[in-house]
Structure formats: C-alpha cells, structure tokens
Design a protein around this motif. Structure first.
Motif, mmCIF file in Angstrom:
data_model
loop_
_atom_site.group_PDB
_atom_site.id
_atom_site.type_symbol
_atom_site.label_atom_id
_atom_site.label_comp_id
_atom_site.label_asym_id
_atom_site.label_seq_id
_atom_site.Cartn_x
_atom_site.Cartn_y
_atom_site.Cartn_z
ATOM 1 N N THR A 14 0.698 -1.153 -0.050
ATOM 2 C CA THR A 14 -0.022 0.288 -0.015
ATOM 3 C C THR A 14 0.901 1.052 -0.395
ATOM 4 N N GLN A 38 0.625 4.162 -2.564
ATOM 5 C CA GLN A 38 0.540 5.696 -2.114
ATOM 6 C C GLN A 38 1.148 7.081 -3.222
ATOM 7 N N ARG A 39 2.797 5.903 -3.235
ATOM 8 C CA ARG A 39 3.736 6.867 -3.886
ATOM 9 C C ARG A 39 3.886 7.126 -5.126
ATOM 10 N N TYR A 40 2.443 6.099 -6.016
ATOM 11 C CA TYR A 40 2.599 6.277 -7.068
ATOM 12 C C TYR A 40 1.372 6.365 -7.462
ATOM 13 N N ASN A 41 0.297 7.139 -6.462
ATOM 14 C CA ASN A 41 -0.878 7.588 -6.191
ATOM 15 C C ASN A 41 -2.098 6.659 -6.853
ATOM 16 N N PHE A 42 -1.358 5.144 -6.696
ATOM 17 C CA PHE A 42 -2.916 4.092 -7.505
ATOM 18 C C PHE A 42 -3.371 4.123 -6.246
ATOM 19 N N LEU A 43 -3.450 4.029 -4.891
ATOM 20 C CA LEU A 43 -4.546 4.228 -4.110
ATOM 21 C C LEU A 43 -5.196 4.379 -3.845
ATOM 22 N N ALA A 44 -6.123 5.792 -3.598
ATOM 23 C CA ALA A 44 -6.971 6.630 -3.751
ATOM 24 C C ALA A 44 -7.946 5.794 -5.308
ATOM 25 N N ASP A 45 -7.385 5.327 -6.276
ATOM 26 C CA ASP A 45 -8.233 4.504 -7.407
ATOM 27 C C ASP A 45 -9.222 3.856 -6.493
ATOM 28 N N TRP A 101 13.879 4.811 -2.102
ATOM 29 C CA TRP A 101 13.479 5.115 -1.443
ATOM 30 C C TRP A 101 12.065 5.362 -0.115
#
Length: 127
Positions: A30, A34-41, A109
């Motif tokens: 997760t 989140q780092r790739y901004n996919f978690l919100a989708d 990262w």
C-alpha cells in the motif's frame, strides 16, 4: 588488466547489494501504491482492494487489479496482463525493470540500508 576489471566489477556489485527479503518486509504494498498515487483509485471489496490495473492501464469498468494488503500481494486478472506478486514485482512490472533494480529503487525511496552497510558502521573504541 582484465583481472582488474573483474575485481572492480565485483566491488561495484558489493556496494549495491540489497537484501530482497528485507525490502519485502520493510515496505507494504500500500505504501508503494500510495507513492504512485494509485491507492486512491482502488475501492475496498472485503479485505481486498480492487480497481483498474495501473500496469497495463486496463479498462475503467473492469476491476481486474486486486490487492490484498494483509498478505502484501497483488494480481491482475486481465488476460492481457495476468501479472502478480509483491512489492518488488509491482515496481519491476510498472517501471519495466529487473527485480534487482526495483529493490534498489524501493530501498532508495524508503531509506532501507543493506545488512552490509549497517554492519560497516564505525564502532566505538573500548577504553
């Protein structure tokens, strides 16, 4: 001359040694999403998260990408993708790099040091 090149290549490889298990244990999937901004989708579905696959950029209606945060694994059920794995495999598939390079990327990262680097810290002198 060739021997020197081989020795230098081995030394360079030692500097970049990474413990894959340590990276897998240290960073939850997760956090990567989140780092790739996919978690919100991703939408919750029981204990899992489902959504459009970011690797093959799947159809918005098809929720073929499934993440199990408890097991720290993912899988895309789309026939055109059909990939899965953990944190290392996700970064490797998304960035289109080898697992080793994905581990180095994640380690940079999240500031994960290799065992060798941690053990080589200067020790205090005993009086």
């Amino acid at each position: 001359m060739r021997t020197i090149k081989i020795i230098r290549a081995k030394e360079e490889k030692e500097k970049k040694r990474i413990d894959f298990d340590r990276v897998r244990r240290s960073v939850p999937l997760t956090a990567i999403l989140q780092r790739y901004n996919f978690l919100a989708d991703l939408k919750p579905s029981g204990a899992q998260l489902k959504g459009r696959c970011p690797i093959h950029d799947g159809d918005k209606k098809a929720r073929s990408f499934v993440v199990d945060p408890g097991k720290n694994v993912w899988h895309c059920f789309s026939p055109s993708c059909a990939k899965g794995g953990g944190t290392l495999e996700f970064v490797a598939a998304f960035e289109k790099v080898e697992i080793r390079d994905a581990a180095l990327l994640i380690a940079s990262w999240f500031a994960i040091k290799s065992e060798r680097a941690r053990n080589q810290q200067p020790q205090r002198r005993k009086k």
